[in-house]
Design an enzyme around this catalytic site. Structure first.
Site, PDB file in Angstrom:
ATOM      1  N   HIS A 291       0.851  -1.183   0.000  1.00 17.51           N
ATOM      2  CA  HIS A 291       0.000   0.000   0.000  1.00 17.51           C
ATOM      3  C   HIS A 291       0.891   1.238   0.000  1.00 17.51           C
ATOM      4  CE1 HIS A 291      -3.829  -2.055   1.781  1.00 17.51           C
ATOM      5  NE2 HIS A 291      -3.423  -2.607   0.650  1.00 17.51           N
TER       6      HIS A 291
ATOM      7  N   GLU B   8       1.075   3.783   1.913  1.00 19.06           N
ATOM      8  CA  GLU B   8       1.640   4.167   3.213  1.00 19.06           C
ATOM      9  C   GLU B   8       2.927   3.386   3.502  1.00 19.06           C
ATOM     10  OE1 GLU B   8      -2.923   4.141   3.708  1.00 19.06           O
ATOM     11  OE2 GLU B   8      -1.419   3.029   2.595  1.00 19.06           O
TER      12      GLU B   8
ATOM     13  N   CYS C  72      -5.556   1.053   6.125  1.00 15.88           N
ATOM     14  CA  CYS C  72      -6.069  -0.232   6.597  1.00 15.88           C
ATOM     15  C   CYS C  72      -5.347  -0.573   7.909  1.00 15.88           C
ATOM     16  CB  CYS C  72      -5.820  -1.308   5.541  1.00 15.88           C
ATOM     17  SG  CYS C  72      -4.076  -1.758   5.347  1.00 15.88           S
TER      18      CYS C  72
ATOM     19  N   CYS D 255      -1.520  -1.125   7.552  1.00 12.61           N
ATOM     20  CA  CYS D 255      -0.781   0.128   7.379  1.00 12.61           C
ATOM     21  C   CYS D 255      -0.808   0.948   8.662  1.00 12.61           C
ATOM     22  CB  CYS D 255      -1.348   0.927   6.207  1.00 12.61           C
ATOM     23  SG  CYS D 255      -0.973   0.188   4.601  1.00 12.61           S
TER      24      CYS D 255
END
Length: 102
Positions: free
Chosen positions: A25, A27, A50, A53
């Site tokens: 992701h 992040e 999420c 993360c």
């Protein structure tokens, strides 16, 4: 031609679950590429993190997450995960800034 046919036959569509296992992701990618101490820094995201993360954000020492306020469609699909991440941030003392986007 046989080699090409065998190659194409061997290709399988990537499922959403498999895609999640094979990608990072944004992040996590930002944290990995920062190559510096991020404690006391803040992160600006396009979608709320999420739980995976969120854990990385907390462990990295980031102090705030700035995220657009999710719309109803996004909440209907990801609301349970948003709640988990929100709880994680609250317990860890990470500030959440919900930005109003028009």
């Amino acid at each position: 031609m046989v080699i090409l046919t065998e190659y194409l036959t061997a290709l399988k569509p990537i499922t959403a679950r498999m895609k999640l296992l094979k990608t990072l992701h944004a992040e996590e990618n930002a944290i990995l590429h920062a190559k510096r101490d991020l404690s006391s820094c803040e992160i600006w995201v396009t979608h709320f993190p999420c739980p995976n993360c969120a854990a990385k954000i907390i462990q990295t020492g980031l102090r705030a997450v700035h995220s657009p306020k999710p719309n109803d469609d996004f909440l209907s699909r990801w609301g349970d995960k948003i709640k988990v991440s929100e709880d994680m941030f609250e317990q860890a003392g990470v500030k959440v800034d919900w930005m109003q986007v028009d």
